[in-house]
Write a protein that holds these residues in place. Structure first.
Motif, short mmCIF file in Angstrom:
data_model
loop_
_atom_site.label_atom_id
_atom_site.label_comp_id
_atom_site.label_asym_id
_atom_site.label_seq_id
_atom_site.Cartn_x
_atom_site.Cartn_y
_atom_site.Cartn_z
N ASP A 172 0.42 -1.13 0.03
CA ASP A 172 0.09 0.00 0.02
C ASP A 172 1.00 1.38 0.18
O ASP A 172 1.70 1.45 0.90
CB ASP A 172 -1.05 -0.03 1.16
N GLY A 173 0.77 2.02 -1.14
CA GLY A 173 1.62 3.45 -1.22
C GLY A 173 2.19 3.60 -2.29
O GLY A 173 3.08 2.68 -2.90
N GLY A 174 1.79 4.33 -3.28
CA GLY A 174 2.55 4.58 -4.53
C GLY A 174 2.68 3.63 -5.53
O GLY A 174 3.23 3.24 -6.37
N ILE A 175 1.43 2.86 -5.58
CA ILE A 175 1.25 1.79 -6.18
C ILE A 175 0.73 2.29 -7.79
O ILE A 175 -0.39 2.77 -7.87
CB ILE A 175 0.47 0.49 -6.09
N THR A 176 1.73 2.11 -8.66
CA THR A 176 1.23 2.30 -10.20
C THR A 176 1.52 1.23 -11.25
O THR A 176 2.07 0.05 -10.82
CB THR A 176 2.11 3.69 -10.59
N SER A 186 8.72 -8.73 -6.01
CA SER A 186 9.34 -9.18 -4.66
C SER A 186 8.26 -9.70 -3.75
O SER A 186 8.53 -10.31 -2.62
CB SER A 186 9.57 -7.59 -3.90
N GLY A 187 7.13 -10.55 -4.48
CA GLY A 187 6.24 -11.45 -3.50
C GLY A 187 4.96 -10.92 -3.10
O GLY A 187 4.00 -11.57 -2.49
N ALA A 188 4.68 -9.71 -3.44
CA ALA A 188 3.14 -9.13 -3.10
C ALA A 188 2.18 -10.01 -4.02
O ALA A 188 2.48 -10.00 -5.21
CB ALA A 188 3.15 -7.49 -3.43
N ASP A 189 0.97 -10.24 -3.47
CA ASP A 189 -0.38 -10.75 -4.37
C ASP A 189 -1.38 -10.00 -4.10
O ASP A 189 -2.31 -10.19 -4.93
CB ASP A 189 -0.51 -12.09 -4.06
N THR A 190 -1.41 -8.71 -3.20
CA THR A 190 -2.64 -8.06 -3.04
C THR A 190 -2.20 -6.63 -3.15
O THR A 190 -1.15 -6.32 -2.41
CB THR A 190 -3.13 -8.37 -1.65
N PHE A 191 -2.65 -5.84 -3.97
CA PHE A 191 -2.21 -4.18 -4.16
C PHE A 191 -3.19 -3.37 -3.87
O PHE A 191 -4.35 -3.42 -4.37
CB PHE A 191 -1.72 -4.47 -5.53
N VAL A 192 -2.69 -2.21 -3.06
CA VAL A 192 -3.75 -0.99 -2.74
C VAL A 192 -3.36 -0.05 -3.77
O VAL A 192 -2.13 0.31 -3.82
CB VAL A 192 -3.76 -0.60 -1.19
N ALA A 193 -4.01 0.40 -4.73
CA ALA A 193 -4.04 1.64 -5.55
C ALA A 193 -4.85 2.47 -5.16
O ALA A 193 -6.38 2.06 -5.44
CB ALA A 193 -4.04 0.94 -6.98
N GLY A 194 -4.70 3.90 -5.16
CA GLY A 194 -5.59 4.82 -4.93
C GLY A 194 -5.63 5.71 -6.17
O GLY A 194 -6.65 5.74 -6.91
N SER A 195 -4.84 6.50 -6.19
CA SER A 195 -4.65 7.62 -7.28
C SER A 195 -4.71 7.03 -8.66
O SER A 195 -5.31 7.54 -9.62
CB SER A 195 -3.38 8.63 -6.90
N ALA A 196 -3.90 6.00 -8.67
CA ALA A 196 -3.75 5.35 -10.25
C ALA A 196 -5.06 4.91 -10.39
O ALA A 196 -5.32 4.87 -11.92
CB ALA A 196 -2.77 4.08 -10.03
#
Length: 219
Positions: A172-176, A186-196
């Motif tokens: 969570d944070g700066g996901i584009t 790097s291993g994430a499978d769940t992504f929080v995206a707000g602005s994008a």
């Protein structure tokens, strides 16, 4: 599977129901609860989250950036949130709180600020359903992704894989479109995206793009 959870911190609060409809293809809706104590910002409380729960067709992924989660977190599970994540830095007993959340029917998650190491929790991972690695300092949307948090994510992924656990690893944070590839590798499978998502012309199309990008670079 790559899960995309748009953060309604970037939505139009006056037109919340409309904006929720625009992200109908998302996996969960990320709801940031801030108390102006644990972080220097104030957002929603239980009443607002309850109303979002009432009108959202998508399950809620509640992220508590608050002091004293032992007191407040179970209430969000009782509102019907699918997932409730609290910060280990604010919790007096993360395992006990996670068990209380699970008892109330919610997935239990822990969140780690950028400066918090995961090592004390690696042996406890089976007590949690999700670990959220903050890729910005919590408190405000629209910040830039911090790549220096990726080694922590990789350690968590290695531990989850080695033990065969079904623990979601969220960022969570700066996901584009660009940074989601780094996080997925790097291993994430769940992504929080707000602005994008919410600042794109077509939020639903952007969700599809992000999901595809994450799948291409999956760890």
């Amino acid at each position: 599977m790559a899960r995309i959870n748009p953060s309604i911190l970037a939505a139009d609060f006056v037109n919340m129901e409309r904006d929720l409809a625009r992200i109908a293809s998302a996996d969960l809706v990320h709801v940031d609860v801030m108390d102006n104590h644990f972080v220097p910002n104030l957002t929603f409380g239980p009443q607002m989250v309850g109303r979002i729960q009432d009108v959202s067709a998508i399950p809620l992924d509640v992220h508590l950036m608050i002091d004293d989660p032992e007191r407040w977190a179970p209430g969000y599970a009782e509102l019907g949130a699918a997932s409730v994540t609290f910060h280990v830095e604010a919790s007096s007993d993360p395992v006990a709180l996670a068990r209380r959340l699970r008892d109330r029917g919610a997935r239990a998650g822990i969140a780690l600020k950028p400066g918090t190491e995961p090592d004390p929790y690696l042996e406890l991972l089976d007590e949690f359903d999700q670990v959220l690695v903050m890729t910005v300092e919590p408190g405000f949307g629209g910040q830039s992704f911090m790549p220096e948090t990726m080694p922590k994510l990789r350690r968590l992924r290695d531990a989850v894989t080695a033990r065969g656990l079904d623990v979601w690893l969220q960022v969570d944070g700066g996901i584009t479109e660009e940074t989601i590839a780094t996080a997925a590798e790097s291993g994430a499978d769940t992504f929080v995206a707000g602005s994008a998502v919410f600042r794109s012309d077509d939020p639903s199309a952007m969700i599809a793009v992000l999901r595809e990008r994450a799948a291409e670079h999956r760890h």
